[in-house]
Design a protein around this motif. Structure first.
Motif, short mmCIF file in Angstrom:
data_model
loop_
_atom_site.label_atom_id
_atom_site.label_comp_id
_atom_site.label_asym_id
_atom_site.label_seq_id
_atom_site.Cartn_x
_atom_site.Cartn_y
_atom_site.Cartn_z
N GLY A 67 0.79 -1.23 0.00
CA GLY A 67 0.00 0.00 0.00
C GLY A 67 0.82 1.28 0.00
O GLY A 67 0.33 2.33 -0.38
N ILE A 68 2.05 1.18 0.45
CA ILE A 68 2.79 2.44 0.65
C ILE A 68 3.93 2.67 -0.33
O ILE A 68 4.44 3.78 -0.46
N GLN A 443 1.96 1.64 11.53
CA GLN A 443 1.40 2.99 11.68
C GLN A 443 0.91 3.45 10.33
O GLN A 443 1.56 3.19 9.33
N TRP A 444 -0.22 4.17 10.28
CA TRP A 444 -0.58 4.77 9.01
C TRP A 444 0.47 5.81 8.66
O TRP A 444 0.70 6.77 9.41
N GLU A 445 1.11 5.59 7.55
CA GLU A 445 2.20 6.48 7.16
C GLU A 445 1.71 7.41 6.08
O GLU A 445 0.72 7.15 5.40
N THR A 446 2.43 8.48 5.92
CA THR A 446 1.94 9.49 5.01
C THR A 446 2.94 9.74 3.89
O THR A 446 2.71 9.45 2.76
N LYS A 447 4.07 10.27 4.26
CA LYS A 447 5.06 10.45 3.21
C LYS A 447 6.42 10.06 3.75
O LYS A 447 6.69 10.12 4.94
N ASN B 14 -0.61 15.92 0.93
CA ASN B 14 0.13 14.68 0.67
C ASN B 14 -0.03 13.66 1.78
O ASN B 14 0.62 12.62 1.76
N ALA B 15 -0.85 13.96 2.78
CA ALA B 15 -0.88 13.09 3.94
C ALA B 15 -2.31 12.82 4.39
O ALA B 15 -3.24 12.83 3.59
N TYR B 16 -2.49 12.55 5.67
CA TYR B 16 -3.82 12.30 6.25
C TYR B 16 -3.94 13.10 7.53
O TYR B 16 -2.95 13.45 8.16
N ARG B 394 -1.07 -1.45 8.79
CA ARG B 394 -1.34 -0.04 8.52
C ARG B 394 -0.18 0.56 7.73
O ARG B 394 0.97 0.53 8.20
N THR B 395 -0.47 1.06 6.55
CA THR B 395 0.57 1.81 5.81
C THR B 395 -0.16 3.06 5.29
O THR B 395 -0.63 3.85 6.09
N ASP B 396 -0.28 3.20 3.97
CA ASP B 396 -1.01 4.32 3.38
C ASP B 396 -2.44 3.87 3.09
O ASP B 396 -2.66 3.02 2.21
N PRO B 397 -3.43 4.39 3.79
CA PRO B 397 -4.80 3.88 3.63
C PRO B 397 -5.30 3.87 2.18
O PRO B 397 -5.89 2.89 1.72
N GLY B 399 -3.46 3.95 -0.54
CA GLY B 399 -2.63 2.98 -1.28
C GLY B 399 -3.17 1.56 -1.09
O GLY B 399 -3.29 0.79 -2.04
N LEU B 400 -3.51 1.22 0.14
CA LEU B 400 -4.06 -0.11 0.42
C LEU B 400 -5.40 -0.32 -0.27
O LEU B 400 -5.68 -1.38 -0.82
N LEU B 403 -4.59 -0.16 -4.37
CA LEU B 403 -3.65 -1.13 -4.94
C LEU B 403 -3.81 -2.53 -4.35
O LEU B 403 -3.29 -3.49 -4.89
#
Lengths: 468, 468
Positions: A67-68, A443-447, B14-16, B394-397, B399-400, B403
């Motif tokens: 996902g990232i 962790q939910w990551e962002t950039k 670019n983030a959440y 948990r990564t990029d919501p 993106g998950l 993709l």
């Protein structure tokens, strides 16, 4: 345990028939209508029984980065992956568990894990993955990913002179000794755990490493598994490194035989295809990762016409980003309709199912004992519930399964006659706890910025003739 | 009903960020952290909120044939469909219900139904679909599929002279009168039901039909929706019919404007693309049906670079064969990475989400009121559960979501501020009963032969230069 699946639909030549299927001591003992039940009766009504599929190429620990990962081509994507893959033994175990669960719940009974090893903890890494697969009960090939050249060696230099790269942290022969120790410890086909020799590919491996793997695979009668010509950059690299194609070179090294399966195979020439056919090697098609990484569309219809065996893989979850085998089979079938105007060459759903099952087992030298619904074969079986909304209305069950988007349709799975999924639930894994563990360790990551991508990008763009 | 979704993740540059979202009278009233709750509190913790997506092209009744259609190119596939589509009013209702449910459960809040009409029961057909969509509560565009030329006219003749085909069963002006009656009866935007003029495409429509639709859409301020250049055969046909490209011809007819959405758009020239951009028309990308039918890969990256608006469709379930919008968004994004070596042009997951939401509403002339999380916009919202195994670790919501292969992750859906999915269940439809109805009205089929395919096949193969 002996059991009889009653009144279940199975494919039959061009159609379907309703039969009973008897399993005794892990073997399919009889297939016919109205058999005298042996052992436990399993209700197969409104269900479809198929041989288990093979997830013929994945890297389980990539689940941690799914996902990232940035939308990049393989060479730069790999650089990013190297920067952000903090693995530990428990994570290896958990992602192998997750990979096994997702594979099972999408029709797979065998997984080939091209396993990324934690440096200096290689045997522990393998042990963690083996522990997960044994716990779940899935049939698993452990194919530890080995290389003996550093990351930068995988990008063509653009120079005609031979390139010298800094040496890899471990000498080739030490890696081979490690593999031998791992074989002795972990290769236990009777328990459903198989070891395979798996040099990552021509981009990061020396001839000595390939030859060492050939030797070990011959001595122990094991399969070989590698990436092959995934990208155009690798095609260029092969010319730089060998002055011939990668397939020609691997053939000279004696690497290609009927126990060799090769992931991707996007950039082969027609004569390369003939070489694969002659050697009876298997192409593992990973359509989703080939699209995600922009690697290209593998010439699958050409492989079929040349008689090359094909199986399907999800590839690692950082380049897909799921382990849903039914999705890989769907896209890996229909994708090729745009590569050949003659629809008579296109892959039908039934053919796709055969590629995913029998094709998968052929590539692992197991076709005699696995991969089809036939008396005498081992019972690696998947029972699909045909009454889910995603498989209705009733039309062609295999058409719906392959061309639709089935969700939660795997009712039961048996491996070696042992039931490991029952009523759409994996029996031996607490999936809620697995979810909690994955949640807690992330962790939910962002950039984020990859240092290695920044280092390699300019050279990559120049070598691939991309504009600044 | 007023409500506040608390502590929910939403995308931010670019983030959440984690915020509260207040909805009053169907409108997004406020978005900020720690708002005073207004109305019912909804727990948004560990969830992602996105604007609803648009399933911008489908044919709901094709659900009855999903899974079973032969693997054929559009022209022959259509012939098979014509032979085996016994529709009745109740089936129309049930498949619209099924299409709405699958669209909702994959993130869609609006569906564009290019609705196949039962001859001589056109208004009843429309009424049945409207009934289903109102029952579910999804926002729906009813775009009745009309034509005024017979099926055989859709295949190029290979002759330079103008072709004369048997006339269609109903004169053009009568069809247009029927559309006017339907508009008067069914176009009710305030109830979430919109009417659109939808001549099927240049392959089966006269200029008079297009012009009539232009007139009606101008008079009533309605959207226009057609297939456009789905196949290479249609490209040839346009040259035969018009001596120019289909886009040039439609432009001359005044058919292209900012309320025109065009499904497929696979075979456009670069100057055609400029014409779409100038007219601000929308391309509806149906990647899965384009692969399944071997139509080709639409030049989506070129459209993006030319500034053409793009949305996603599932297309009818006989050519996909699901209505999973997340699958269409995934494949419709990553597919194009193999069409352009420069990864800087590739579609990111966040861009894909914007295409599916704001892009979708733009194509329906609703972008001012729908399609993004912004104060003042209507609350067509989807809340995703980020703790399902398919969205972990948990990564990029986003993106998950885009993709990966999410299953059962839609927790809640609101349309116009009204909740229609709650805790992963559609509120106003008894899905078990729907399943039973679909089951009862169908049979697992095995093989069947299409008479019309047999009639057309030789001519098709010859015109497309396929070997015998």
């Amino acid at each position: 345990m002996n059991f009889t699946i009653q009144n279940v639909l199975i494919p039959d030549e061009n159609a379907y028939k309703s039969v009973d299927v008897q399993i005794s001591d892990g073997i399919i003992a009889a297939i016919a209508p109205e058999l005298d039940p042996v052992g436990t009766a399993v209700n197969g009504k409104n269900k479809l029984l198929l041989p288990g599929f093979v997830n013929a190429h994945t890297h389980s620990s990539e689940m941690w980065q799914r996902g990232i990962m940035s939308i990049l081509p393989l060479e730069l994507w790999l650089a990013e992956l190297y920067d952000f893959a903090p693995l530990d033994i428990e994570r290896v175990y958990l992602s192998a568990l997750g990979t096994a669960v997702e594979t099972l719940m999408s029709g797979g009974t065998t997984v080939v894990d091209h396993l990324v090893l934690i440096p200096d903890r290689e045997l522990e890494t393998i042990a963690a993955a083996v522990r997960a697969y044994r716990e779940v009960g899935i049939r698993a090939f452990i194919a530890p990913l080995i290389q003996d050249q550093p990351l930068a060696a995988g990008i063509p230099s653009g120079e005609t002179d031979e390139q010298v790269h800094e040496s890899y942290f471990r000498p080739t022969e030490v890696t081979l000794e490690l593999m031998q120790a791992a074989i002795e410890e972990f290769h236990k086909p009777e328990d459903g755990i198989y070891f395979a020799l798996a040099p990552t590919g021509i981009q990061l491996c020396s001839d000595a490493l390939f030859e060492g793997c050939v030797g070990l695979s011959n001595n122990y009668d094991l399969c070989r598994h590698s990436h092959l010509l995934e990208t155009k950059a690798q095609q260029k690299l092969a010319q730089e490194k060998y002055g011939c194609t990668a397939v020609e070179h691997l053939n000279r090294l004696g690497y290609l035989n009927s126990r060799t399966s090769l992931a991707h195979c996007v950039w082969l020439t027609d004569s390369d295809i003939d070489i694969l056919a002659e050697n009876q090697s298997t192409v593992v098609h990973n359509p989703l990762s080939n699209l995600r990484l922009g690697s290209g569309i593998a010439p699958i219809l050409k492989y079929r016409q040349a008689g090359v065996n094909i199986s399907f893989g999800c590839d690692g979850a950082s380049s897909n980003d799921s382990q849903d085998l039914l999705e890989a089979i769907k896209i890996g079938s229909i994708l090729h309709n745009v590569t050949d105007a003659d629809y008579q060459h296109w892959i039908t759903p039934k053919q796709a199912v055969e590629m995913a099952s029998l094709g998968g087992t052929k590539g692992l030298n197991l076709a005699e004992e696995l991969g089809s619904l036939a008396v005498g074969k081992k019972a690696d079986l998947v029972l699909y519930n045909l009454t889910d909304l995603s498989l209705l209305p009733r039309t062609d069950p295999i058409g719906l399964l392959v061309l639709g988007r089935p969700t939660n349709v795997v009712d039961s799975v048996w491996v070696n006659g042992k039931q490991i999924v029952d009523n759409n639930k994996v029996k031996n894994v607490n999936v809620d706890r697995l979810r909690q563990e994955l949640f807690n360790r992330s962790q939910w990551e962002t950039k984020r910025k990859s240092k290695t991508v920044a280092e390699l990008e300019q050279h990559y763009r120049s070598i691939m003739n991309l504009k600044d």
